[in-house]
Design an enzyme around this catalytic site. Structure first.
Site, PDB file in Angstrom:
ATOM      1  N   ARG A 176       0.610  -1.403   0.123  1.00  0.00           N
ATOM      2  CA  ARG A 176       0.141  -0.016  -0.008  1.00  0.00           C
ATOM      3  C   ARG A 176       0.676   1.024   0.007  1.00  0.00           C
ATOM      4  O   ARG A 176       0.429   2.330   0.529  1.00  0.00           O
ATOM      5  CB  ARG A 176      -0.729   0.104   1.226  1.00  0.00           C
ATOM      6  CG  ARG A 176      -1.947  -1.176   1.269  1.00  0.00           C
ATOM      7  CD  ARG A 176      -2.848  -1.257   0.082  1.00  0.00           C
ATOM      8  NE  ARG A 176      -3.841  -2.351   0.125  1.00  0.00           N
ATOM      9  CZ  ARG A 176      -3.496  -3.654  -0.256  1.00  0.00           C
ATOM     10  NH1 ARG A 176      -2.612  -3.824  -1.056  1.00  0.00           N
ATOM     11  NH2 ARG A 176      -4.473  -4.657  -0.345  1.00  0.00           N
ATOM     12  N   SER A 227     -11.363  -0.180   3.031  1.00  0.00           N
ATOM     13  CA  SER A 227     -10.298  -0.523   3.848  1.00  0.00           C
ATOM     14  C   SER A 227      -9.708   0.824   4.524  1.00  0.00           C
ATOM     15  O   SER A 227      -9.103   1.246   3.795  1.00  0.00           O
ATOM     16  CB  SER A 227      -9.547  -1.506   3.668  1.00  0.00           C
ATOM     17  OG  SER A 227      -9.993  -2.793   3.331  1.00  0.00           O
ATOM     18  N   GLU A 297      -4.813   3.749   5.649  1.00  0.00           N
ATOM     19  CA  GLU A 297      -4.528   3.554   4.080  1.00  0.00           C
ATOM     20  C   GLU A 297      -4.948   4.851   3.339  1.00  0.00           C
ATOM     21  O   GLU A 297      -4.703   5.318   2.514  1.00  0.00           O
ATOM     22  CB  GLU A 297      -5.481   2.337   3.297  1.00  0.00           C
ATOM     23  CG  GLU A 297      -4.888   1.084   3.406  1.00  0.00           C
ATOM     24  CD  GLU A 297      -5.549  -0.039   2.517  1.00  0.00           C
ATOM     25  OE1 GLU A 297      -6.139   0.321   1.652  1.00  0.00           O
ATOM     26  OE2 GLU A 297      -5.498  -1.343   3.124  1.00  0.00           O
TER      27      GLU A 297
END
Length: 307
Positions: A176, A227, A297
């Site tokens: 990520r 998420s 994130e």
């Protein structure tokens, strides 16, 4: 407030609009107004807008499709650019080379690739974002991620340099993470090298199974960003949050989803402040109970420096 040069008004569709609510352009449906807002439909329009912002010495931000952003209720200064109109893709079933503009929805590209027998993007069918956003965030799901298949990106510098190409190796991909998150670069397009020659029926079936899994295990009925936290490998953020009994916990209109604890949903009337407060609460609770700091994130814009 900056003045608009006449050159901008001559190009249809790119005149920046003042004080546009960004809540309409984020998947959480929260956020204050942009000082200036534009949605370019071509690379040329995008270059013109970035050059204008640079000349005006104002901040310039790309919000993509707004699916991985939390924008403060007070809004954002400068120019905010939505990339939703910058769409288009070209797939070569023989070589596996796929070229896509930054605003192309990654689920659409996943489905198109499967239909012509190109393996590699089946995992992306449920990702609520664009090709550009996927390249920046190294988006992933179902055991796959962008870095596995991306070959290069075309970018512009917000200082007016470019366009130029960066290879996958130059992007410093990690879980990520990418170099694109640290630099003042705007993704124009991406090139993927997929695996050709697969049975399109099998790929379509896998794609549909992945989509069904995501829609049945994640809260797709309410506004969210996907998420919220990165998984602190080898642990899962959702399980750490769920273990604390936080599913269903609410702050204002923000709720930890009863379906998946790593999702914060807008149940109606949420503010960015509600969601930001929930993020902080979860981080504090998880660190106290498990000794683990969860890192978001989601990118937060217009807030003070956050972890």
């Amino acid at each position: 407030m900056p003045t608009l040069p006449g050159s901008l008004t001559l190009v249809k569709g790119i005149k920046p609009q003042p004080l546009v609510s960004l809540a309409n352009f984020t998947s959480w449906r929260v956020g204050g107004p942009a000082e200036w807002f534009a949605s370019p439909s071509s690379v040329e329009e995008l270059q013109t807008l970035i050059a204008w912002a640079y000349e005006q010495k104002m901040p310039c931000r790309v919000i993509g499709a707004g699916s991985n952003l939390l924008i403060n209720d007070t809004g954002l200064p400068g120019l905010s650019l939505c990339m939703r109109k910058l769409q288009g893709s070209d797939l070569d079933p023989k070589t596996g080379i796929v070229e896509a503009l930054a605003g192309e929805p990654i689920p659409n590209l996943s489905k198109r690739a499967a239909k012509v027998g190109l393996h590699g993007l089946e995992w992306a069918v449920g990702i609520p974002g664009t090709v550009g956003g996927a390249a920046v965030m190294n988006a992933g799901a179902q055991g796959g991620c962008t870095a596995d298949w991306l070959e290069s990106v075309q970018v512009l510098d917000l200082n007016g340099e470019g366009p130029f190409e960066l290879s996958r190796q130059e992007l410093d991909y990690a879980y990520r993470q990418s170099l694109l998150q640290e630099k003042t670069l705007v993704v124009l397009s991406a090139r993927f090298r997929l695996d050709p020659g697969h049975d399109h029926k099998e790929l379509n079936q896998i794609t549909q199974q992945n989509l069904t899994h995501r829609t049945t295990t994640q809260p797709y009925q309410l506004p969210s960003c996907g998420s919220v936290f990165r998984n602190p490998e080898p642990l899962k953020a959702g399980r750490l949050i769920e273990a604390l009994g936080l599913k269903g916990h609410r702050i204002g209109g923000a709720e930890v989803s009863p379906i998946h604890a790593n999702f914060i949903v807008n149940i109606g009337g949420a503010t960015a402040a509600d969601i930001n407060q929930m993020i902080t609460l979860i981080q504090q609770r998880v660190q106290m109970a498990h000794g683990v700091m969860l890192h978001p994130e989601v990118k937060r814009l217009g807030f003070e420096a956050t972890a």
